[in-house]
Each structure stands twice: as structure tokens, then as C-alpha cells.
Scaffold this motif. Sequence first.
Motif, PDB file in Angstrom:
ATOM      1  N   ASN A 167      17.392   2.489 -37.760  1.00 32.03           N
ATOM      2  CA  ASN A 167      18.291   1.380 -37.424  1.00 32.03           C
ATOM      3  C   ASN A 167      19.731   1.665 -37.848  1.00 32.03           C
ATOM      4  N   GLN A 206      22.663  -0.543 -37.320  1.00 34.73           N
ATOM      5  CA  GLN A 206      22.794  -1.850 -37.972  1.00 34.73           C
ATOM      6  C   GLN A 206      23.239  -1.767 -39.426  1.00 34.73           C
ATOM      7  N   ILE A 231      18.162  -5.652 -42.657  1.00 38.22           N
ATOM      8  CA  ILE A 231      18.183  -5.041 -41.329  1.00 38.22           C
ATOM      9  C   ILE A 231      16.968  -5.426 -40.485  1.00 38.22           C
ATOM     10  N   SER A 232      15.807  -5.598 -41.151  1.00 35.10           N
ATOM     11  CA  SER A 232      14.561  -5.796 -40.415  1.00 35.10           C
ATOM     12  C   SER A 232      14.521  -7.082 -39.599  1.00 35.10           C
TER      13      SER A 232
END
Lengths: 514, 146
Positions: free
Chosen positions: A275, A278, A362-363
Motif C-alpha cells: 500500500n 497510502q 492504512i488498512s
Amino acid sequence: MKKQLFAAATLAATSPAAAFAQEASFDDRVNEIFSNSTGWFVNLIFMNLPGTSFPWIVLWLVVAASIFTVYFGFIQVRAFTHAISLVKGDYSDPNDAGEVSHFQALATALSGTVGLGNIAGVAVAVGIGGPGATFWMIVAGLLGMASKFTECTLGVKYRNEYPDGTVSGGPMYYMTKGFKERSLPGGGALAILFSIFCILGALGGGNMFQANQAHAQISGITGDYPGWITGIIFALIVFAVIVGGIKSIAQVTEKVVPFMGIMYVLSALVILLVNYDQIGWAFGQIWAGAFTGLGVAGGFVGALIQGFKRAAFSNEAGVGSAAIAHSAVKTKEPVTEGVVSLLEPFIDTVVICTMTALVITISGVLVVNPETGLFVLNEAGTAIQTVDGSSGVQLTSAAFATGFSWFPYLLAVAVVLFAFSTMISWSYYGLKAWTYLFGEGKTKEIIFKVIFCIFIVIGAAADLGAVIDFSDAMIFAMAVVNITALYFLMPIVKREMNSYFARIKSGEIVKHVH
Amino acid sequence: MTKTMFVVGIDGSDAGERALAFAKSRAKALGECTLTLCYVIEWSPFTFQTPEENEQRHKRREEEISMAHERVLDPAVAAAEQEGFKVVGVVRHGDAAEILDNLAKEHDATQIIVGRVGIRGLKERVFGGVTGRLVATATVPVTIIP
């Protein structure tokens, strides 16, 4: 205090048998009695400063860490590379081979601190305080390095070395010996007070919190079942190790835990790399949240309090426990171990806790209002709403599961092992305090160890909220006493530090060529 | 006549015995030669231990050293002295290959003599075994006795 402890212990000793008859209510009863009996102390420790919503204890820790940072001239920055070189063994005398090395002392201390604080504690902080709590956690971690330096230098300087070659160190010893050296009164009283809190801290954060979160993690996978079952299983294993002397279990854990720690960080890194687009956003959230709160419970102050609280709970800087763990090292210079111990809050908080916080942020497990871009609070308004309503270690698990679906299983194993190794470490810290108060002796030691095992069952059965409050309160109570002593003894550390670094500079202390 | 010095690794095993026997026969042939017998207790500063193990470490180390002296080194030194050799006995903690080579450097030894322990198991394959590493890193000639 003692009376309540006794009451809780009796309850646990008599109840498991009865609980088979009335399973459903056992956990509730433990919870109720537990909250009722510890509430007043928790309230005292977390009392807000008059006219604010800022707990005095958080200020106490931050002010101390800042004072040590300034007083020792930003030792955490100046001595950082020296710390790494000490851990590598560059300055170790080859004739001391076979003694406890700097690496071993650090690893032992770390296995006591790296654990659920990094996984569950961070989730609690981010859940309540928002991503901004991460910023304050990092700040607290960096400042805490100086507190750790102070206490660990003193721990080694004033440790007891017995004729049979064993060593014993910790705040109790620097409080008594250090105060005597400076002709200050009250060292003995502080040592006794510290020991009492250390025993309770061992039973709280070092035990019940661990058991509680281990149970949460296991039941998250197997489905819900009463906590006391996990508690009894854990208690039996811990009993086998600390009372039965079955070293192999502890040794296996000590070897697997570092591996788990590395796996954990690697998994976090992979999720972050996947990710990567992000990461900037996450840091933006952390930065913005740190100062504005982004509409989170308690706003900016909430983020700050949560960040500092969880950092202190995770890296234990200023608490005094590390001074016990680090004091077995073989060195002629107490400052060297102080310098090595700087790395502990760094690894624990600045690296590992930050990883957890970034992954959670982030998740997307924290619910964001798509219109305002702000986090949505839960119904009670006490924390950020999460996708599946989880908190603590389950939230971390859910966050990591967005990257790897198998992660909850790995995390469950890691949590159980972390919990176990932290319990083993804290049973040792608690025991040291116990024998300081009551004297050495087989029977006395066994009494403590049995009490310790009973609390595992209570911890696994009680609610997270009640356990976290009690655990925090005890750990911070240790910090109140320990930091008071550190203020009086810091000139000694400064003298040692100046002398050591002067000798490094003059070339009197040199690296050993390997 | 120049003084020579052999460093001999012994560990109480047959391989160590063979190394010592070979060293003795060489020393006899040379005449003026000192034998440094070294017993290495395998130890690494980079292991993970419990707080209790750390607390006990100093005591354990003393016990390990005295046990090495008692069981292996002292009898070997005494026997060699009786046969008329000049002998020094040393017990050290650490990595055997590193310790033996350091000892050779310290005493200006002309060679290191060790017995070969057959390579077996995955660990030996991966790490090459003590003898393999010694040969690869030593600064003086190494004699390996099969």
C-alpha cells in the motif's frame, strides 16, 4: 491495597471449582469484584490536573523524560551509534566471553517489553486517540530513551553481586544504596513502595493484561468460550516453568519470540509496501491528527494522552522494570548498559509500535465518513468505530488480515508467545521485588509464584477495560516512585556519563580488535 | 634451536585425543616445543536468554570452566607433563574456530592441530563445521587429524 489483593487471590483460589457449576457468571463476577476493588486506585493515578482533562501521570512521565533528555544533553542522539557498537561487542573484553553480553541483556529486556503493548496497546491508542496518537507515541518513545538510560545506568551501578556469583539489581537497590551515597533520607521507604507497586505491576500489566489479550486472540479464532479456561491452561504452563523449573519451555519461547518479532515487523513492512501509495496519506493523518484530533474522542488532547500512555506502557521507560532486566550484564562501566538500553524504547516504540499504527491506519479498519473525511465515532462516543467493532489485539489482527488473510493465525501464535515471554519476564521482576520485601527463601518465592499463576486466571476471565485500567495504574505507580528516585540520583549518572565519554574521547577506552 | 608452539584443540572426544597424540609425536621430533591445549566451550554473545539465566550466568560460567578443567584439560595437561612435554592449558568461551586461531596469534604458534569431527547433519552442511571454518579462516597452518 494488600487486603484487596488478598480478597482477589482468595476469590480466584476458591472459584474455579465453583465455576464449573455456574460457568456463565464466573467471568462476570471476577470482573465485577475486580473493578470494584481496584477502581479507587485507578482513579487516583489517572486523576486529571485541576480544571483540565489531562491526567497528571502523563505529564509526570513526559516532563521526566524531557528533563532527562535535556540534562544528559540529548544522550539518545549522541550515543545512538555508540549503543550499536556496544551491542555488536566492539568494546567487550574477550576475557569476559561467556558472561552476559550487552546483546543478551538488551534482548532479555526487550522480550519483556516487546509484546502485547506493541500489538494491542497501539490498537487501543489508535482506536481511541486516532492516528494522531502515533505521533505522540513516537515522541514519547524518543524522549523515553533518556529515562531508560538513567535508570539502567543506575541499575548496573548499584546492583548486588553475591558471593556465589549471581547478581540482582533494580530500582530497589539504587534507591537504598544511591540515596545512602548521597546522604539523602527516604531511600528505604521509596524502595519498599516501589517493590509493592512492582509486585502489583507484575500481576497487572505483566500478567493479567497478557492473559486477557491472549484469550481474546485465541477466542477470536476458535469462537467464544469462557476466559478462565485459557487462564488455567496458561497458569499451568507458567507454573511448570517458574515453579516446576522446566527451563526448556522458557528457553524455547526465548528463541521463538525474537523470530516472531521479526516476522511481525516484516509482515507489517510488506503490507506497507503493497500500500505504498497510502503511506503519505497515513503520515498525513498522523501529523494532522496529532495537533487537531480530526474529530476523534477527546480531540488533540485525547490523541496526546493516548499516545503517551500507550508508549509508556509499551516501552516501560521510567517504570524501573528495565533496570532489573539490564543489571545482569558483564561490564565495568555502568554507563555502557545505560547506553545500550537507549535502543530499547527505540526498537519497541519508534519502530515496532509505529509499524502497527501505520498498518491499522492504512488498512481501513477505522471507519471514515466519506463526506467529511473524518473518523466516525462509535455509539458510545468513546472510540473510533471499527469495521467489525473490534478493539485491542483483534483490531490489529483485522488490520493485518486485510493484507494477509492467514495473518490472524500467525498473530494468535505470536500473541500467545509474546504474552508468555512477558509473563516470564515480569514474574522475575515481581519476584525480585517480592524477595526484596520479604527476603529470599524457597517457600516465600513459591508463595509469590503461586499468586502470580492465580492472577493469570483472573486476567483471562476479566474484561479488557478493567484489566487495562488496573495494569496501567500499577505500571504508572511504579513510575511515580522510580522517577522520584531518578531525580535525586541523576547527578550520579551525569558524573558517570561524563567520565565515560571523556575516557572514550581520550582513547583510554578503546575497541577490542576482533 | 628455535622455540615452537602448537595449539591443540581438545574436547574430551576421540578426535581430540588423536590430535593430541599427533601433536606429541611432532613435538618429540622437534625437541623444543610447547603445546598449548585448548578446550573451547561453545558460546555466542548473541543468544536469547531469560532474566533468570542472565542472573545465574556468571556462576554457570565458573562452573563450566572448572568442569572443563576437571574433566578434560587438567588430566590431559598432567599426562603430557609427565611424559616430559612443556604444556599450557587454556579454557575459553566462544566460537572454536575463532578462539583457536586467536590463541595461535597470541602465542605466535606455528600451527594449529585439531581432530576431524565427521561432517554430519544439516547444521554442519550449512555452517561447514568447526574444522571447515578453521581451515577457511586460520592465519597459521592447520593440521587436521582424521
